[in-house]
Every structure is written in structure tokens, then in C-alpha cells.
Design an enzyme around this catalytic site. Structure first.
Site, PDB file in Angstrom:
ATOM      1  CE  LYS A 144      -3.242  -2.103   3.237  1.00 11.09           C
ATOM      2  NZ  LYS A 144      -3.826  -1.934   4.591  1.00 11.09           N
ATOM      3  N   GLY A 145       2.079   1.152   0.443  1.00 13.00           N
ATOM      4  CA  GLY A 145       2.898   2.312   0.777  1.00 13.00           C
ATOM      5  C   GLY A 145       3.049   3.382  -0.299  1.00 13.00           C
ATOM      6  CD  GLU A 205       9.032  -0.909  -3.794  1.00 12.60           C
ATOM      7  OE1 GLU A 205       8.344  -0.479  -2.841  1.00 12.60           O
ATOM      8  OE2 GLU A 205       9.396  -2.089  -3.891  1.00 12.60           O
ATOM      9  CG  ASP A 206       6.625   2.510   0.201  1.00 13.71           C
ATOM     10  OD1 ASP A 206       7.299   1.642  -0.390  1.00 13.71           O
ATOM     11  OD2 ASP A 206       5.953   2.260   1.207  1.00 13.71           O
ATOM     12  CG  ASP A 240      14.767  -1.259   5.083  1.00 14.44           C
ATOM     13  OD1 ASP A 240      15.939  -0.901   5.269  1.00 14.44           O
ATOM     14  OD2 ASP A 240      14.064  -1.727   6.002  1.00 14.44           O
ATOM     15  CE  LYS A 258      14.824   1.996   6.313  1.00 19.60           C
ATOM     16  NZ  LYS A 258      13.700   1.917   7.266  1.00 19.60           N
ATOM     17  CG  PHE A 276      10.351   2.175  10.780  1.00 18.23           C
ATOM     18  CD1 PHE A 276      10.675   1.050  10.027  1.00 18.23           C
ATOM     19  CD2 PHE A 276       9.023   2.553  10.875  1.00 18.23           C
ATOM     20  CE1 PHE A 276       9.687   0.315   9.380  1.00 18.23           C
ATOM     21  CE2 PHE A 276       8.034   1.819  10.234  1.00 18.23           C
ATOM     22  CZ  PHE A 276       8.368   0.701   9.496  1.00 18.23           C
ATOM     23  CG  ASP A 334       2.300   0.747   7.447  1.00 20.65           C
ATOM     24  OD1 ASP A 334       3.190   0.542   6.595  1.00 20.65           O
ATOM     25  OD2 ASP A 334       1.797  -0.154   8.134  1.00 20.65           O
ATOM     26  NE  ARG A 388      -0.930   1.830   5.070  1.00 21.89           N
ATOM     27  CZ  ARG A 388       0.118   1.095   4.708  1.00 21.89           C
ATOM     28  NH1 ARG A 388       1.097   1.646   4.014  1.00 21.89           N
ATOM     29  NH2 ARG A 388       0.194  -0.168   5.027  1.00 21.89           N
TER      30      ARG A 388
HETATM   31  P1  IMP Z   1      12.623  -4.123   1.870  1.00 18.55           P
HETATM   32  O1  IMP Z   1      12.175  -5.416   1.239  1.00 18.55           O
HETATM   33  O2  IMP Z   1      13.399  -4.385   3.146  1.00 18.55           O
HETATM   34  O3  IMP Z   1      13.377  -3.223   0.939  1.00 18.55           O
HETATM   35  O4  IMP Z   1      11.345  -3.391   2.389  1.00 18.55           O
HETATM   36  C1  IMP Z   1      10.424  -2.870   1.560  1.00 18.55           C
HETATM   37  C2  IMP Z   1       9.136  -2.537   2.279  1.00 18.55           C
HETATM   38  O5  IMP Z   1       9.293  -2.456   3.702  1.00 18.55           O
HETATM   39  C3  IMP Z   1       8.684  -1.153   1.872  1.00 18.55           C
HETATM   40  O6  IMP Z   1       7.945  -1.195   0.678  1.00 18.55           O
HETATM   41  C4  IMP Z   1       7.871  -0.738   3.077  1.00 18.55           C
HETATM   42  O7  IMP Z   1       6.572  -1.235   2.975  1.00 18.55           O
HETATM   43  C5  IMP Z   1       8.568  -1.401   4.240  1.00 18.55           C
HETATM   44  N1  IMP Z   1       9.501  -0.471   4.909  1.00 18.55           N
HETATM   45  C6  IMP Z   1      10.848  -0.499   4.927  1.00 18.55           C
HETATM   46  N2  IMP Z   1      11.369   0.523   5.636  1.00 18.55           N
HETATM   47  C7  IMP Z   1      10.299   1.234   6.082  1.00 18.55           C
HETATM   48  C8  IMP Z   1      10.171   2.432   6.849  1.00 18.55           C
HETATM   49  O8  IMP Z   1      11.142   3.079   7.283  1.00 18.55           O
HETATM   50  N3  IMP Z   1       8.896   2.842   7.087  1.00 18.55           N
HETATM   51  C9  IMP Z   1       7.790   2.188   6.626  1.00 18.55           C
HETATM   52  N4  IMP Z   1       7.869   1.081   5.892  1.00 18.55           N
HETATM   53  C10 IMP Z   1       9.109   0.592   5.614  1.00 18.55           C
END
Ligand code: IMP
Length: 174
Positions: free
Chosen positions: A42-43, A98-99, A102, A130, A151, A158, A164
């Protein structure tokens, strides 16, 4: 989690400037083409809504939904598609929106999944990059802002489904 303290990182104006910059880059790169934006739910819903209204090229929209984080702030590393795209992406110029990236695991997974649909090109746009917990190298073609760690919530992002709706981006003080 609703009561967690937070401090502002980016105002609505800061975000709007980045969105405008990204939209200009995307329009310049895809001049004369029609792209399919795939928003990651949803982000990315607010970012996508703002971005798409600043694009002056032809655009089609679709969404994909993944389950990654459960109720916490650390990736489980387990990613599963809960809603797939509906448009036929064969031969299309596709941009994943993407939002936040990470660990990179979600984006890497999505990239491979969407590449399997044989698009002509496949690029990635993320509002936030990030870097500290990155576990896979992934090419990010359009990046709003880089963050080292923390975070963040607001502007679609969220923590346990809270925050959100906020127009700004905040860092949670955990
Ligand atoms: P990744 O697979 O670790 O890159 O994470 C991706 C997903 O984790 C993002 O699309 C977000 O939904 C969530 N996410 C990662 N870091 C944050 C944050 O700082 N705040 C909120 N959601 C996060």
C-alpha cells in the site's frame, strides 16, 4: 504504536519538490513513449498519485501488492504477492513505483517477477532509498531522497498501519 514519538524529516513542500524533480526526469527519459507505472501497495499510493499528476507523457497505471513486513519494523525476508498486476506488460515500458527501498529484497523480488512478464524495459523509481540495511544490490533508476537509517512514516508509509495519511514524512523515535 499510534502514540510513538516522531520527528519531522520532510515537509509536504520538501516532498513536492522531489516529486516534481522525479517527474521531470521521467518525462525527459520517456519522451514520446507510453509507460506503465506499477505502484507497490500500500505504501506507494500517495507518492504514485502525486507523481502521475506531474507526468506529461502518456501513462497507464497498475498496482501490485506484496506482503513483506508483518507488524514490525524489520523485514522477515519473506515476500509474497497478494495481488498481481492486471495489465499485459509484454513489450511495454514499465516503471515500478516504490515508497521505500530498505533491504532491497522486496524490490529485487518484484523486479524478477515483473521481468518474467517480458516488458520492453523495466525501471525502478523510489521516493526513499534507505541504505543501511540493504542486503541485495539493486539498480534504482529514480530516487527521491536517500536516508541512511531510521524508520519513517507518513505520506503513505506506515507502522502497523498507522500514520499513512500524514502529508509529511516523519522518523519514529523507537
Ligand atoms: P525491503 O524489502 O526491506 O526493501 O522493504 C520494503 C518494504 O518495507 C517497503 O515497501 C515498506 O513497505 C517497508 N519499509 C521499509 N522501511 C520502512 C520504513 O522506514 N517505514 C515504513 N515502511 C518501511
Amino acid at each position: 504504536m499510534n502514540q510513538t514519538e516522531k520527528r519531522i524529516l520532510f515537509t509536504a513542500e520538501d516532498i513536492a519538490r522531489q516529486v516534481e524533480r522525479l517527474a521531470s526526469q521521467i518525462c525527459a527519459d520517456y519522451q514520446g513513449k507510453e509507460i506503465v507505472l506499477v505502484g507497490v501497495l500500500k505504501g506507494a499510493f500517495i507518492f504514485l498519485a502525486d507523481l502521475v499528476r506531474r507526468l506529461t507523457i502518456s501513462v497507464e497505471l497498475d498496482f501490485i501488492r506484496v506482503a513483506s513486513y508483518g507488524a514490525g519494523t524489520e523485514s522477515t525476508g519473506e515476500i509474497r504477492i497478494t495481488t498481481d498486476v492486471e495489465l499485459d506488460l509484454q513489450g511495454r515500458d514499465v516503471l515500478i513505483v516504490e515508497d521505500i527501498v530498505d533491504s532491497g529484497l522486496t524490490t529485487a523480488f518484484l523486479r524478477e517477477h515483473l521481468a518474467g512478464k517480458n516488458p520492453r524495459s523495466l525501471r525502478i523509481c523510489t521516493l526513499l532509498d534507505k541504505t543501511e540495511r540493504r542486503r541485495v544490490t539493486i539498480p534504482l533508476d529514480y530516487v527521491g531522497v536517500q536516508l541512511d537509517k531510521g524508520f519513517v512514516v507518513g505520506y503513505g508509509l506506515d507502522c502497523d498501519e498507522a500514520h499513512r495519511h500524514l502529508p509529511e514524512i516523519y522518523e519514529l523515535i523507537l
